[in-house]
Design an enzyme around this catalytic site. Structure first.
Site, mmCIF file in Angstrom:
data_model
loop_
_atom_site.group_PDB
_atom_site.id
_atom_site.type_symbol
_atom_site.label_atom_id
_atom_site.label_comp_id
_atom_site.label_asym_id
_atom_site.label_seq_id
_atom_site.Cartn_x
_atom_site.Cartn_y
_atom_site.Cartn_z
ATOM 1 N N LYS A 73 0.813 -1.229 0.000
ATOM 2 C CA LYS A 73 0.000 0.000 0.000
ATOM 3 C C LYS A 73 0.846 1.279 0.000
ATOM 4 O O LYS A 73 0.447 2.278 -0.581
ATOM 5 C CB LYS A 73 -0.946 0.014 1.211
ATOM 6 C CG LYS A 73 -2.045 -1.052 1.132
ATOM 7 C CD LYS A 73 -3.002 -0.937 2.311
ATOM 8 C CE LYS A 73 -3.971 -2.103 2.347
ATOM 9 N NZ LYS A 73 -4.938 -1.980 3.445
ATOM 10 N N ASP A 110 -10.011 2.488 2.962
ATOM 11 C CA ASP A 110 -10.126 1.824 4.272
ATOM 12 C C ASP A 110 -10.818 2.735 5.293
ATOM 13 O O ASP A 110 -11.553 2.256 6.162
ATOM 14 C CB ASP A 110 -8.744 1.426 4.803
ATOM 15 C CG ASP A 110 -8.171 0.235 4.052
ATOM 16 O OD1 ASP A 110 -8.957 -0.567 3.514
ATOM 17 O OD2 ASP A 110 -6.931 0.107 3.996
#
Ligand code: ATR
Length: 283
Positions: A73, A110
């Site tokens: 990420k 997220d």
């Protein structure tokens, strides 16, 4: 029903290392089948050394975009051309969109996934907008702290086994200003807590349970876990048994996937009560 893919099928996937454990292919292909789309979402096993090359080649191969999971990420954040506010706030990208000119836009869904799941299970968050206590100091804790800050939580505490990681996380988020706290002080800090969130791997299948004595926690406090295997973690079972409202973790995975699906395929997935059961059923 045979898989009905044409030569024009829309392509997306999830890039990780390893990626075999990811539930995202099942999730997205469930929605693809439900909407009857000419599309497919595949696992992309890409090693750290190959991430840059993969980011360069996937758009050329016609991919509309992809998700990024552990440990890529932060690399993904570096590789995209444009970053959303959520990506900048976390320094991490989990959703990539290939734009019309071939450039890459990176988002971190997220934060949205966590808050959206919290609201869908707990309803109005107003009663909880006081002290939030987050257990853990990894990437998930950062997204949760950022989301709670955006939602107006007045006090955010980060408790972690390794205090230096809690301190480093807090120092890197001066706008949200979470307070690091030593692990031993956790039971006492529960007294004034309105929202308790586990972001560690404790309670996950194959890991020890999160062993926190909940006696001091008000019965009105909301208890959320981002672990979803099992859905009812030992923490959530204990909280439920004493009457606390709880929020299970699989919804975060489902909600964080929605913006990507919409962006790549142009369709909003329909809410579906059977989806959680499908995702947790072994193939
Ligand atoms: P992620 O980025 O997905 O959040 P991570 O960076 O590996 O994952 O973080 C895992 C979290 O679980 C950390 O907060 C870790 O605590 P440490 O920073 O002290 O390692 C926590 N964790 C894992 N095993 C633990 C254990 N047995 N007891 C307490 N905390 C634990």
């Amino acid at each position: 029903m045979p898989l009905n893919l044409s030569g024009k099928a829309m392509l997306a996937g999830v890039m990780g290392h390893p990626v075999a454990h990811s539930l995202s292919p099942r999730l997205h292909n469930y929605w693809i089948a439900q909407a009857g789309l000419d599309a497919v979402y595949i696992p992309l096993a890409v090693s750290p050394e190959e991430v840059r090359e993969a980011f360069r080649l996937l758009p050329k191969m016609g991919f509309r975009g992809w998700n990024v999971t552990v440990p890529h990420k932060e690399t993904a954040f570096q590789q995209v051309d444009i970053r959303s506010e959520s990506a900048i706030a976390t320094g991490a990208v989990n959703t990539v969109y290939v734009q019309e000119d071939g450039s890459l836009r990176g988002d971190n869904t997220d934060i949205y996934g966590f808050i959206s799941n919290l609201k869908s299970q707990a309803g109005d968050l107003s009663p909880y907008r006081a002290r939030a206590l987050i257990i853990g100091a990894g990437g998930a804790a950062r997204a949760v702290a950022q989301g709670l800050h955006q939602e107006g939580f007045s006090e955010i505490i980060i408790v972690n086994r390794t205090m230096s990681r809690a301190e480093a996380l807090s120092a890197s988020m001066p706008h949200a200003n979470p307070r690091p706290l030593a692990w031993e002080k956790l039971p006492h800090a529960l007294e004034e807590t309105a929202l308790l969130v586990n972001t560690t791997t404790l309670g996950m299948q194959g890991h020890p349970p999160l062993d926190v004595p909940l006696e001091a926690l008000p019965k009105s406090a909301l208890v959320a876990d981002i672990v979803y295997t099992p859905l009812m973690t030992p923490l959530l079972s204990a909280a439920k048994a004493r009457g606390n409202p709880i929020v299970t973790g699989l919804g975060m995975l489902i909600h964080q996937a929605i913006p990507g699906f919409q962006g790549w395929f142009g369709v909003t997935p329909a809410p579906d009560k059977g989806l959680e059961v499908f995702l947790l059923t072994d193939t």
